[in-house]
Design a protein around this motif. Structure first.
Motif, PDB file in Angstrom:
ATOM      1  N   ARG A 292       0.850  -1.195   0.000  1.00 12.75           N
ATOM      2  CA  ARG A 292       0.000   0.000   0.000  1.00 12.75           C
ATOM      3  C   ARG A 292       0.880   1.238   0.000  1.00 12.75           C
ATOM      4  NH1 ARG A 292      -3.816  -0.801  -2.439  1.00 12.75           N
ATOM      5  NH2 ARG A 292      -5.123   0.790  -1.504  1.00 12.75           N
ATOM      6  N   LYS A 293       1.758   1.287  -1.000  1.00 13.33           N
ATOM      7  CA  LYS A 293       2.707   2.397  -1.086  1.00 13.33           C
ATOM      8  C   LYS A 293       2.444   3.207  -2.363  1.00 13.33           C
ATOM      9  CE  LYS A 293       7.620   3.471  -1.663  1.00 13.33           C
ATOM     10  NZ  LYS A 293       8.999   2.933  -1.802  1.00 13.33           N
ATOM     11  N   ILE A 294       2.425   4.522  -2.193  1.00 15.65           N
ATOM     12  CA  ILE A 294       2.329   5.426  -3.339  1.00 15.65           C
ATOM     13  C   ILE A 294       3.438   6.468  -3.224  1.00 15.65           C
ATOM     14  CG2 ILE A 294       0.925   7.124  -4.563  1.00 15.65           C
ATOM     15  CD1 ILE A 294      -1.548   5.762  -3.527  1.00 15.65           C
ATOM     16  N   LEU A 295       4.227   6.572  -4.278  1.00 15.52           N
ATOM     17  CA  LEU A 295       5.287   7.583  -4.327  1.00 15.52           C
ATOM     18  C   LEU A 295       5.182   8.307  -5.662  1.00 15.52           C
ATOM     19  CD1 LEU A 295       7.949   8.929  -3.377  1.00 15.52           C
ATOM     20  CD2 LEU A 295       9.166   7.048  -4.492  1.00 15.52           C
ATOM     21  N   LEU A 296       4.976   9.599  -5.606  1.00 10.41           N
ATOM     22  CA  LEU A 296       4.896  10.417  -6.819  1.00 10.41           C
ATOM     23  C   LEU A 296       5.877  11.578  -6.689  1.00 10.41           C
ATOM     24  CD1 LEU A 296       0.994  10.691  -7.199  1.00 10.41           C
ATOM     25  CD2 LEU A 296       2.501   9.004  -8.255  1.00 10.41           C
ATOM     26  N   LYS A 297       6.809  11.637  -7.601  1.00  9.27           N
ATOM     27  CA  LYS A 297       7.758  12.748  -7.621  1.00  9.27           C
ATOM     28  C   LYS A 297       7.471  13.635  -8.832  1.00  9.27           C
ATOM     29  CE  LYS A 297      11.619  10.514  -5.215  1.00  9.27           C
ATOM     30  NZ  LYS A 297      13.056  10.138  -5.304  1.00  9.27           N
ATOM     31  N   ASP A 298       7.346  14.921  -8.549  1.00  9.23           N
ATOM     32  CA  ASP A 298       7.037  15.901  -9.605  1.00  9.23           C
ATOM     33  C   ASP A 298       5.803  15.486 -10.404  1.00  9.23           C
ATOM     34  OD1 ASP A 298       9.172  17.384  -8.822  1.00  9.23           O
ATOM     35  OD2 ASP A 298      10.506  16.755 -10.443  1.00  9.23           O
ATOM     36  N   MET A 346      -4.403   5.717 -14.058  1.00  4.09           N
ATOM     37  CA  MET A 346      -3.740   5.607 -15.356  1.00  4.09           C
ATOM     38  C   MET A 346      -2.715   4.472 -15.332  1.00  4.09           C
ATOM     39  SD  MET A 346      -3.209   9.654 -16.277  1.00  4.09           S
ATOM     40  CE  MET A 346      -2.110   9.334 -17.667  1.00  4.09           C
ATOM     41  N   ALA A 347      -1.945   4.391 -14.251  1.00  2.00           N
ATOM     42  CA  ALA A 347      -0.936   3.336 -14.144  1.00  2.00           C
ATOM     43  C   ALA A 347      -1.586   1.961 -14.152  1.00  2.00           C
ATOM     44  CB  ALA A 347      -0.123   3.534 -12.871  1.00  2.00           C
ATOM     45  N   GLN A 348      -2.711   1.826 -13.455  1.00  4.46           N
ATOM     46  CA  GLN A 348      -3.362   0.514 -13.364  1.00  4.46           C
ATOM     47  C   GLN A 348      -4.170   0.189 -14.626  1.00  4.46           C
ATOM     48  OE1 GLN A 348      -4.845  -0.128  -9.430  1.00  4.46           O
ATOM     49  NE2 GLN A 348      -5.606  -2.174  -9.888  1.00  4.46           N
ATOM     50  N   CYS A 349      -4.266   1.143 -15.544  1.00  2.66           N
ATOM     51  CA  CYS A 349      -4.857   0.865 -16.862  1.00  2.66           C
ATOM     52  C   CYS A 349      -3.768   0.633 -17.908  1.00  2.66           C
ATOM     53  CB  CYS A 349      -5.751   2.032 -17.296  1.00  2.66           C
ATOM     54  SG  CYS A 349      -7.330   2.091 -16.436  1.00  2.66           S
ATOM     55  N   GLY A 350      -2.531   0.523 -17.446  1.00  5.00           N
ATOM     56  CA  GLY A 350      -1.433   0.241 -18.355  1.00  5.00           C
ATOM     57  C   GLY A 350      -0.868   1.460 -19.053  1.00  5.00           C
ATOM     58  N   LEU A 351      -1.160   2.639 -18.530  1.00 11.75           N
ATOM     59  CA  LEU A 351      -0.680   3.872 -19.147  1.00 11.75           C
ATOM     60  C   LEU A 351       0.499   4.440 -18.368  1.00 11.75           C
ATOM     61  CD1 LEU A 351      -4.112   5.643 -19.788  1.00 11.75           C
ATOM     62  CD2 LEU A 351      -2.728   4.404 -21.457  1.00 11.75           C
ATOM     63  N   HIS A 352       1.278   5.254 -19.037  1.00 12.74           N
ATOM     64  CA  HIS A 352       2.343   5.990 -18.349  1.00 12.74           C
ATOM     65  C   HIS A 352       1.710   7.111 -17.531  1.00 12.74           C
ATOM     66  CE1 HIS A 352       5.935   4.715 -21.106  1.00 12.74           C
ATOM     67  NE2 HIS A 352       5.427   3.720 -20.398  1.00 12.74           N
ATOM     68  N   VAL A 353       2.419   7.533 -16.496  1.00 11.95           N
ATOM     69  CA  VAL A 353       1.905   8.561 -15.592  1.00 11.95           C
ATOM     70  C   VAL A 353       2.667   9.863 -15.809  1.00 11.95           C
ATOM     71  CG1 VAL A 353       1.103   6.924 -13.865  1.00 11.95           C
ATOM     72  CG2 VAL A 353       3.454   7.773 -13.758  1.00 11.95           C
ATOM     73  N   THR A 354       2.002  10.959 -15.421  1.00 10.56           N
ATOM     74  CA  THR A 354       2.612  12.284 -15.614  1.00 10.56           C
ATOM     75  C   THR A 354       3.414  12.662 -14.366  1.00 10.56           C
ATOM     76  OG1 THR A 354       0.500  13.226 -14.908  1.00 10.56           O
ATOM     77  CG2 THR A 354       0.906  13.110 -17.261  1.00 10.56           C
ATOM     78  N   CYS A 355       4.501  11.978 -14.185  1.00  5.44           N
ATOM     79  CA  CYS A 355       5.409  12.210 -13.053  1.00  5.44           C
ATOM     80  C   CYS A 355       6.850  12.092 -13.559  1.00  5.44           C
ATOM     81  CB  CYS A 355       5.199  11.160 -11.954  1.00  5.44           C
ATOM     82  SG  CYS A 355       3.513  10.999 -11.347  1.00  5.44           S
ATOM     83  N   LYS A 356       7.750  12.550 -12.720  1.00  5.82           N
ATOM     84  CA  LYS A 356       9.162  12.326 -13.030  1.00  5.82           C
ATOM     85  C   LYS A 356       9.560  10.919 -12.617  1.00  5.82           C
ATOM     86  CE  LYS A 356      13.727  14.399 -12.360  1.00  5.82           C
ATOM     87  NZ  LYS A 356      14.493  15.481 -11.691  1.00  5.82           N
ATOM     88  N   GLU A 357       8.948  10.467 -11.507  1.00  5.35           N
ATOM     89  CA  GLU A 357       9.186   9.117 -10.999  1.00  5.35           C
ATOM     90  C   GLU A 357       7.949   8.701 -10.212  1.00  5.35           C
ATOM     91  OE1 GLU A 357      12.081   6.853  -7.762  1.00  5.35           O
ATOM     92  OE2 GLU A 357      12.749   8.754  -8.655  1.00  5.35           O
ATOM     93  N   ALA A 358       7.560   7.428 -10.302  1.00  5.34           N
ATOM     94  CA  ALA A 358       6.348   6.984  -9.616  1.00  5.34           C
ATOM     95  C   ALA A 358       6.454   5.520  -9.224  1.00  5.34           C
ATOM     96  CB  ALA A 358       5.125   7.195 -10.501  1.00  5.34           C
ATOM     97  N   ASP A 359       5.986   5.238  -8.011  1.00  5.05           N
ATOM     98  CA  ASP A 359       5.841   3.858  -7.533  1.00  5.05           C
ATOM     99  C   ASP A 359       4.413   3.764  -6.993  1.00  5.05           C
ATOM    100  OD1 ASP A 359       6.127   1.303  -6.690  1.00  5.05           O
ATOM    101  OD2 ASP A 359       7.623   1.701  -5.130  1.00  5.05           O
ATOM    102  N   ILE A 360       3.583   2.988  -7.667  1.00  5.54           N
ATOM    103  CA  ILE A 360       2.146   3.022  -7.404  1.00  5.54           C
ATOM    104  C   ILE A 360       1.633   1.641  -7.010  1.00  5.54           C
ATOM    105  CG2 ILE A 360      -0.118   3.380  -8.511  1.00  5.54           C
ATOM    106  CD1 ILE A 360       1.234   5.596 -10.153  1.00  5.54           C
ATOM    107  N   CYS A 361       0.825   1.632  -5.974  1.00 10.68           N
ATOM    108  CA  CYS A 361       0.257   0.368  -5.516  1.00 10.68           C
ATOM    109  C   CYS A 361      -0.986   0.026  -6.337  1.00 10.68           C
ATOM    110  CB  CYS A 361      -0.108   0.440  -4.037  1.00 10.68           C
ATOM    111  SG  CYS A 361      -1.435   1.609  -3.664  1.00 10.68           S
TER     112      CYS A 361
END
Length: 636
Positions: A292-298, A346-361
């Motif tokens: 249950r970790k979410i990390l979004l940078k920029d 978006m990530a869980q639909c197989g799309l890229h995310v609008t972040c510099k770096e992301a770790d999504i649960c």
């Protein structure tokens, strides 16, 4: 609840669909939901990354809409004959497949996995070459078969003979001709003959001029060639249909192979549309975790201009299950929670995310309560709709859900709203879901401070410029800054003092160091309000219209007729005047006093003699003496 619409994922899908070419890919995008299989999701994200890499190195793939070719293949399978135009569409698709194979083969040079889809494509070169050889410019080519070439050669020869014969007859009968050239009427070669020389030129009259002076005659010598020409055209038509049916049968036998190609093309179209969207949004591939970790940078909202949007920094990790975001109005709280959920979805639909770096649960469900859900048709107020939506969220929330709620407990009495907000937070905490909520209640901030698995966060705000900085600081509670915003926008100091005392008491007033009255914003200055202009009462006119009394002689304009006032003017200035033979109602402005009643009649004069008929006067006299069923009738 329509989560996609509330967080604007539906708009992302609209952008995505516009980048797809085939209807199948567009439908798949429209119906796309979050993937719950970790291995499948990682494969989808890898496809997006590979497609973007392919597009950046090789350009846009040669894809086209396939709905038309599907209809043509269905026609071919039913046994109907395909037209040359339809066969050319089949050839175009086969050419596109051949080009797509070459496009994909180029990706093998840098080891792109998508390049190996080329092995699943078969351009059916034999069918493509056969159609290309026999069909050209929307028709069957002369060289499609030896027989067709021979027949068309004879047709040309026959037409030339017809022309030559017609010219020969014209030269032999120059004086009978109305013109120097033969013509074609209703598919027959005719010569223009003057009407008076009709019997000099043997043949059939096919047409005539508008004046009737010229007859278009098919000479007898030309008619025999015409019959030969018709026979040749029948042969040509039969040969053309033979060729078309042969090609149709070839297409029909190739339908399974073409359908396999179409399936691969549609899949590739869907994959490449994800890569195109990633390029347009400047996205990156996120990491996926089942914790249950979410990390979004920029991180930024994908629908906002990247040049204007301020990047968001966000992190939530166990044991934290919830974050309570506070801060001023227009501080970016709603945008922040939408940004987090949008990127996760978006990530869980197989799309890229609008972040510099992301770790999504991965989440089993995405639930939200955002905005004013007031519904007049269902008799739902803002608060009722809010609570109805919250209860629906709570009924679905579990340990794998991601929940966002905006303005928790708003829309009702502040004290009761605060209690409801805390109750909702407690229910979310017990559900085990990961949640982000926004609020203004200080008691909710205190609750979040004490709860072991909930953190406060605040959105920063520049008090000098009154602009949000859209930066989230996790671990600190924020304040609404309402008094500072109101002060900077020009609210008078006395009003601000009253507001602070009402909210926190007089003891807190000294902590708010407002500028002096003279330094306030010009917006606080009292502006001169517009005034309501009331209609003026026509007192003078009323005085004028009351001067007319019963019996006064008046002149009626514009006819300038003399009349007698029957009834004085009413409150609207309308009076009744007796004219010769009739009574009229008229505005007092259209009459002028001629002679007063006092000058015309003695005091206590009975005006009924003037205004009533003899019959009415008799009835009235009878009524004064006894009961009568007679009725007095007045003519208006």
């Amino acid at each position: 609840m329509n989560v996609e619409k509330q967080i604007e994922f539906d708009k992302i899908k609209e952008m995505w669909m516009r980048l797809a070419t085939t209807l199948w890919a567009k439908d798949k995008i429209r119906e796309k939901t979050v993937c719950l299989d970790e291995a499948a999701l990682r494969k989808q994200l890898k496809d997006t990354t590979d497609s973007r890499d392919f597009l950046e190195k090789s350009g846009t793939p040669p894809l086209q809409n396939l709905s038309e070719i599907k209809e043509i293949l269905t026609i071919a399978q039913t046994g109907d004959c395909l037209t040359p135009w339809q066969l050319e569409r089949v050839e175009n698709i086969l050419v596109m497949i051949s080009r797509l194979k070459k496009y994909l083969q180029g990706g093998k040079a840098y080891g792109n996995p998508l390049a190996y889809y080329e092995e699943n494509l078969n351009a059916s070169d034999e069918l493509r070459e056969e159609i290309g050889r026999q069909i050209r410019n929307g028709g069957v080519d002369d060289y499609a078969s030896k027989e067709l070439n021979r027949i068309r050669g004879q047709i040309i020869k026959c037409e030339e003979q017809m022309k030559q014969k017609a010219d020969q007859i014209m030269r032999a009968n120059k004086e009978s001709m109305a013109d120097h050239y033969s013509t074609n009427r209703n598919g027959r070669v005719c010569i223009p003959v003057k009407k008076e020389y009709r019997h000099k030129v043997p043949g059939s009259v096919i047409d005539k001029s508008s004046t009737g002076n010229t007859l278009f005659i098919e000479p007898a010598g030309v008619a025999k060639y015409y019959e030969q020409l018709q026979s040749l055209k029948i042969d040509e038509e039969n040969e053309v249909y033979r060729i078309l049916y042969t090609l149709t049968a070839f297409v029909s036998s190739s339908v399974p192979l073409i359908n396999d190609n179409i399936a691969v093309i549609e899949k590739l179209d869907f994959i490449f549309s994800k890569g195109k969207l990633s390029i347009d949004l400047e996205g990156v591939e996120p990491s996926i975790n089942t914790g249950r970790k979410i990390l979004l940078k920029d991180a930024r909202h994908p629908l906002m201009d990247s040049k204007v949007n301020v990047p968001l920094q966000f992190e939530a990790d166990t044991p934290v299950r919830g974050i309570v975001i506070t801060g001023p109005n227009t501080g970016g709280k709603t945008v922040a929670i939408k940004t987090v959920m949008l990127n996760c979805m978006m990530a869980q639909c197989g799309l890229h995310v609008t972040c510099k770096e992301a770790d999504i649960c991965m989440s089993s469900s995405y639930l939200c309560d955002i905005g004013d859900n007031q519904n007049i048709a269902e008799n739902l107020s803002t608060f009722s709709a809010h609570i109805k939506n919250v209860l629906e969220v709570l009924s679905e929330a579990d340990k794998d859900s991601l929940v966002i709620m905006d303005e928790l407990g708003s829309g009702t009495d502040p004290a009761e709203g605060m209690g409801i907000a805390i109750a909702i937070l407690e229910a979310l905490r017990k559900s085990g879901s990961l949640f982000l909520v926004t609020t203004h209640y200080p008691e909710v901030k205190e609750y979040a401070d004490k709860a072991p698995d909930i953190l406060n966060a605040r959105m920063t705000f520049d008090r000098q410029t009154l602009r949000p900085t859209y930066q989230m600081i996790i671990g600190q509670a924020g304040e609404s800054c309402a008094f500072y915003i109101a002060h900077r926008l020009g609210m008078p100091q006395e009003m601000l003092k009253t507001a602070v005392k009402a909210a926190y008491g007089e003891d807190v007033l000294k902590d708010y160091l407002f500028q002096k009255e003279a330094g306030r914003s010009p917006a606080a200055e009292k502006k001169k309000a517009q005034k309501i202009v009331k209609a003026k009462k026509e007192k003078a006119n009323l005085r004028l219209c009351t001067k007319y009394k019963r019996g006064d002689s008046v002149m009626v304009y514009p006819d300038k007729k003399i009349g007698i006032v029957c009834k004085p003017a009413n409150e609207k200035g309308i009076l009744q005047v007796q004219l010769p033979g009739r009574k009229i109602w008229i505005n007092h402005k259209r009459v002028r006093l001629h002679v007063t009643a006092a000058e015309l009649y003695p005091e206590d004069y009975d005006f009924s003699i003037v205004f009533e008929t003899v019959a009415n006067r008799k009835i009235k006299h009878t009524m004064e003496r006894k009961f009568t069923e007679e009725v007095i009738r007045y003519e208006e």
